[in-house]
Design an enzyme around this catalytic site. Sequence first.
Site, short mmCIF file in Angstrom:
data_model
loop_
_atom_site.label_atom_id
_atom_site.label_comp_id
_atom_site.label_asym_id
_atom_site.label_seq_id
_atom_site.Cartn_x
_atom_site.Cartn_y
_atom_site.Cartn_z
N MET A 1 1.08 -1.27 -0.15
CA MET A 1 0.35 0.21 0.06
C MET A 1 0.65 1.18 0.04
SD MET A 1 -3.20 0.72 0.07
CE MET A 1 -4.10 2.31 0.71
N ALA A 25 3.75 -1.02 3.74
CA ALA A 25 4.26 -1.40 4.99
C ALA A 25 3.19 -2.87 4.64
CB ALA A 25 3.99 -1.90 5.83
N CYS A 26 1.91 -3.46 3.07
CA CYS A 26 2.40 -5.03 3.26
C CYS A 26 2.56 -5.76 3.45
CB CYS A 26 1.32 -4.32 1.81
SG CYS A 26 0.24 -3.50 1.62
N THR A 27 2.57 -6.97 3.21
CA THR A 27 3.10 -8.23 2.72
C THR A 27 2.22 -9.22 2.77
OG1 THR A 27 4.38 -7.64 5.32
CG2 THR A 27 4.47 -9.85 4.33
N ARG A 264 10.26 -8.97 7.89
CA ARG A 264 8.74 -9.82 8.12
C ARG A 264 9.21 -10.26 6.99
NH1 ARG A 264 5.92 -5.08 5.13
NH2 ARG A 264 7.71 -3.83 4.78
#
Length: 499
Positions: A1, A25-27, A264
């Site tokens: 995003m 910070a999307c995963t 992450r």
Amino acid sequence: MINKKISLGVLSILTAFSLQSVSYACTGFIIGKDLTKDGSLLYGRTEDLEPHHNKNFIVRLAKDNPAGEKWKDPSNGFEYPLPEHSYRYSAIPDVTPNKGVYDEAGFNEFGVSMSATVSTSANDAIQKIDPYVKNGLAESSMASVILPSVKTAREGVALIAKIVTEKGAAEGNIVTLADKDGIWYMEILSGHQYVAIKFPDDKYAVFPNTFYLGHVDFNDKENTIASEDVEKVAKKAKSYTEVDGKFHIAKSYNPPLNDANRSRSFSGIKSLDPDSKVTYKDSNYELLQSTDKTFSLEDAMKLQRNRFEGLDLKPLDQMALDGKGKPKSKKAVKGYAYPISNPNVMEAHIFQLKKDIPAELGGGVMWLSIGSPRNAPYLPYLGNISRTYEAYQEKSTQYNDKSWYWTVSHINDLVAAHPKPFGTKVIDEMKGLEKTWIAEQDKTTKEISDLVVSDPKAAQEKADKISLDRAEKTFKRLKAIEAKLVKEKPKNKKGLNRS
């Protein structure tokens, strides 16, 4: 995003935990069908930006478009011709379309599913040679342009490639599209460069906001779609890098790995395979991961809820509760790092695709948590639904007690701010609900699959009724939990309730 500045406000202690310099910070993740216990393909993403950012869940119905009509993105000026007929698709949009629609993920009526996007960015040297195009294709338009226009996942990748070639990309992105034939993983690298691969059935991947593709065989046209100048641009930028004598895409296009992507990538891989040889200090993480383990849907949910369980790290947002102050960025701080499940998660989705589920039903189920799943449940949705529950459609940009998102957001705030009295009671109940729904879903899917052959309309009505009834009952339970937490939350020294 990608970064969107929207002024939203719910006064809560969790505001003190949110991180500055949010950006993106999307995963995302993919688990090939050969690695799952039931032979299903699993893939999905957490959509991250900031706390208190409302998301809806809707179905955009099929429609005919006037000749010459265009899709227009108010956030950056991107335009693209609409098809003569737009297919029905489900979507998870923002509530401020003037700042970008961000439909994000869903099924279309031909069984194509899509998650778009995991935001990325090329290194400075690459951007000088092939810069991003301000009014090019961005995440804000991706699902809205592709899902109503294609009948296969490969067609979706090809359409993205065509648009990026002709009009340019406004930003770097990772996109995943799937159908009955498998899943495609695509990296939009720079203004006009991209590479997509048919993801192998015997691999898994975890990918936050950086590029991961290594060596790709550009001659394998069946399993690869790529722009012509991927290597040429890297060489011209003098960032071209080889590994074992072969061009390595990620090492050529990436900036240095930052702390948030490191934590992450590492924790995501370890969540799925604790025996993996990756370490927290690795300079990069390869896309295609191998293992002798097999995984379930619950493992995918656990991945998206991961907060470094079993690792020698603590979430950055835990610092304030530990009396260590407020983190000012996503950089790791003395044993604290940025987790997959963080306060910026606005929704999370998992596609569970199975060979015996007809394309008319999406070829599978989307398990959706509107609001962070940290203390909220994933509900199952087939791809043939035509309606969603009313609480998913509230468009308020501040707390609204009729909104699914705002109710879940408030519950998450309360539990995060008061971990000692509330503990894991809420999430334990949510996991219990999920366990029941998982056990029921195969029977439900079989009944609707049998019905769709003879009566597609009746199958759609049945899918609608089941999903609407479940959502209504679940929302009532969430409201009861919210009220109980508000009543039981600790009081300050003056006897006033604290949010």
